[in-house]
Write an enzyme that holds these catalytic residues in place. Structure first.
Site, PDB file in Angstrom:
ATOM      1  N   HIS A 183       8.313   2.303   9.455  1.00  0.00           N
ATOM      2  CA  HIS A 183       9.674   2.243   9.829  1.00  0.00           C
ATOM      3  C   HIS A 183      10.027   2.196  11.156  1.00  0.00           C
ATOM      4  O   HIS A 183      11.306   2.890  11.392  1.00  0.00           O
ATOM      5  CB  HIS A 183       9.979   3.890   9.063  1.00  0.00           C
ATOM      6  CG  HIS A 183       9.809   4.027   7.700  1.00  0.00           C
ATOM      7  ND1 HIS A 183      10.666   3.859   6.678  1.00  0.00           N
ATOM      8  CD2 HIS A 183       8.576   4.512   6.907  1.00  0.00           C
ATOM      9  CE1 HIS A 183      10.133   4.191   5.498  1.00  0.00           C
ATOM     10  NE2 HIS A 183       8.937   4.425   5.710  1.00  0.00           N
ATOM     11  N   ASP A 190      -0.588 -15.615  13.105  1.00  0.00           N
ATOM     12  CA  ASP A 190      -1.871 -15.946  13.354  1.00  0.00           C
ATOM     13  C   ASP A 190      -2.867 -15.795  12.272  1.00  0.00           C
ATOM     14  O   ASP A 190      -2.425 -15.134  11.058  1.00  0.00           O
ATOM     15  CB  ASP A 190      -2.576 -15.567  14.682  1.00  0.00           C
ATOM     16  CG  ASP A 190      -3.631 -16.235  15.127  1.00  0.00           C
ATOM     17  OD1 ASP A 190      -4.445 -17.217  14.562  1.00  0.00           O
ATOM     18  OD2 ASP A 190      -4.025 -15.782  16.191  1.00  0.00           O
ATOM     19  N   GLN A 226      -1.626  -8.717   8.886  1.00  0.00           N
ATOM     20  CA  GLN A 226      -0.959  -7.805   7.828  1.00  0.00           C
ATOM     21  C   GLN A 226       0.318  -7.356   7.967  1.00  0.00           C
ATOM     22  O   GLN A 226       0.850  -6.971   8.926  1.00  0.00           O
ATOM     23  CB  GLN A 226      -1.798  -6.678   7.728  1.00  0.00           C
ATOM     24  CG  GLN A 226      -1.255  -5.436   6.875  1.00  0.00           C
ATOM     25  CD  GLN A 226      -1.430  -6.013   5.408  1.00  0.00           C
ATOM     26  OE1 GLN A 226      -1.947  -6.840   4.797  1.00  0.00           O
ATOM     27  NE2 GLN A 226      -0.290  -5.455   4.425  1.00  0.00           N
ATOM     28  N   PHE A 246       0.787  -1.086  -0.095  1.00  0.00           N
ATOM     29  CA  PHE A 246       0.071   0.109   0.040  1.00  0.00           C
ATOM     30  C   PHE A 246       0.981   1.135   0.034  1.00  0.00           C
ATOM     31  O   PHE A 246       1.232   1.622   1.135  1.00  0.00           O
ATOM     32  CB  PHE A 246      -0.905  -0.097   1.369  1.00  0.00           C
ATOM     33  CG  PHE A 246      -2.079   1.045   1.255  1.00  0.00           C
ATOM     34  CD1 PHE A 246      -3.095   1.069   0.587  1.00  0.00           C
ATOM     35  CD2 PHE A 246      -1.874   2.042   2.257  1.00  0.00           C
ATOM     36  CE1 PHE A 246      -4.206   1.876   0.560  1.00  0.00           C
ATOM     37  CE2 PHE A 246      -2.949   2.983   2.022  1.00  0.00           C
ATOM     38  CZ  PHE A 246      -4.016   2.928   1.023  1.00  0.00           C
ATOM     39  N   GLY A 247       0.999   1.984  -1.001  1.00  0.00           N
ATOM     40  CA  GLY A 247       2.224   2.810  -1.364  1.00  0.00           C
ATOM     41  C   GLY A 247       1.561   4.185  -2.340  1.00  0.00           C
ATOM     42  O   GLY A 247       1.427   3.609  -3.513  1.00  0.00           O
ATOM     43  N   HIS A 276       4.728  -3.692   3.200  1.00  0.00           N
ATOM     44  CA  HIS A 276       5.781  -4.066   2.121  1.00  0.00           C
ATOM     45  C   HIS A 276       7.182  -3.516   2.907  1.00  0.00           C
ATOM     46  O   HIS A 276       7.144  -2.680   3.679  1.00  0.00           O
ATOM     47  CB  HIS A 276       5.653  -3.154   1.165  1.00  0.00           C
ATOM     48  CG  HIS A 276       5.220  -1.604   1.061  1.00  0.00           C
ATOM     49  ND1 HIS A 276       4.616  -1.053   0.216  1.00  0.00           N
ATOM     50  CD2 HIS A 276       5.390  -0.784   2.538  1.00  0.00           C
ATOM     51  CE1 HIS A 276       4.866   0.412   0.700  1.00  0.00           C
ATOM     52  NE2 HIS A 276       5.278   0.425   1.758  1.00  0.00           N
TER      53      HIS A 276
END
Length: 282
Positions: free
Chosen positions: A224, A180, A184, A129-130, A187
């Site tokens: 980050h 589990d 999520q 998702f970028g 990236h």
């Protein structure tokens, strides 16, 4: 020492000893079970008539490709791999020996190690998702997501867990990690060996976990941010800055050391009970 103190100490020692004994028994039972034949994941070498295997794909003769499964161009499937019904192995994907994929697994842009287990609906290697806002064009622009995912050996991913491909570096899940259901992994994220991520954990893009990090359900690490090895993150905690010292417990939002977090919660409860904090004052 007073007799009551001695009795209390003795009782605590007994319970502690009993706990250790139960832990040893549990470990021994698990070792026995691990050596037993895995009936649920038993592999019968076969390719179902409704499966599709591209002519350029390499599928080991001992692999089991089930109904409706698809193996695309250039994919390499190791010995005794099980590809569950309606699963898809994308172009040039590599899957190590003895890996088991349940129904509806999707693999793309990835290299998978040996003895992995992917439960129903796992997705690996889809775009991360970028996006950024282009002021000149007046619209959102997608950041290219062109790298891959590297999955180590003995990794287990729960149902509907997603691992995004990298944009500036490969996304990596180290050997022995256990994730589990519905986790999520963003990236460029990097997981050290033997991490445990409970249900609904979310790792932001380019986050990093050291080895043997444990994260409780619904906890998250911001993009980050780096978490030191052997850290333990409480359920629903939000880590928004680096955890630099290994081996500590953290909880709350923003996440802090668990001892401080518990004190903060206790003080807030006392203030509310005394009427020092009301909904109006907030």
């Amino acid at each position: 020492r007073p007799r009551t103190d001695m009795a209390s100490t003795h009782t605590k020692a007994v319970f502690r000893g009993a706990g250790l004994a139960r832990a040893r028994v549990r470990v021994r039972v698990q070792r026995v079970v691990a050596c037993a034949p895995d009936v649920a994941h038993a592999n019968t070498a076969a390719t179902h008539p409704t499966a599709f295997i591209h002519p350029t794909a390499s599928v080991h003769p001992s692999a089991n490709v089930q109904a409706g499964a698809v193996v695309l161009e250039g994919a390499v499937i190791g010995a005794r791999v099980v590809i569950g019904a309606n699963s898809i192995v994308g172009e040039d994907v590599q899957v190590g020996e003895d890996t088991h994929m349940s129904f509806g697994v999707r693999l793309s842009n990835c290299k998978v190690g040996r003895r992995c287990v992917f439960h129903h609906g796992v997705c690996i290697g889809q775009d991360g998702f970028g996006f950024y806002f282009d002021e000149d064009a007046g619209r959102m622009v997608k950041v290219p997501q062109e790298l891959g995912v590297i999955i180590g050996d003995d990794v287990e991913l729960g149902a509907n867990t997603c691992v995004d491909c990298g944009s500036r570096r490969d996304t990596v899940i180290g050997n022995g990690c256990k994730l589990d259901n519905m986790v999520q992994v963003g990236h460029n994220a990097q997981l050290g060996e033997n991490c445990i991520l409970c249900a609904h954990v979310a790792l932001g893009g380019s986050s990093s976990l050291g080895e043997r990090v444990v994260m409780g359900g619904k906890s998250a690490v911001a993009d980050h941010v780096t978490v030191a090895p052997h850290s333990r993150i409480a359920a629903k905690a939000g880590v928004i800055k680096d955890i630099e010292v290994p081996g500590n417990d953290h909880g709350g939002f923003p996440a802090t050391k668990a001892t401080l977090w518990r004190k903060q919660v206790a003080i807030l409860r006392r203030l509310v009970a005394r009427g020092g904090v009301t909904s109006e004052s907030l």
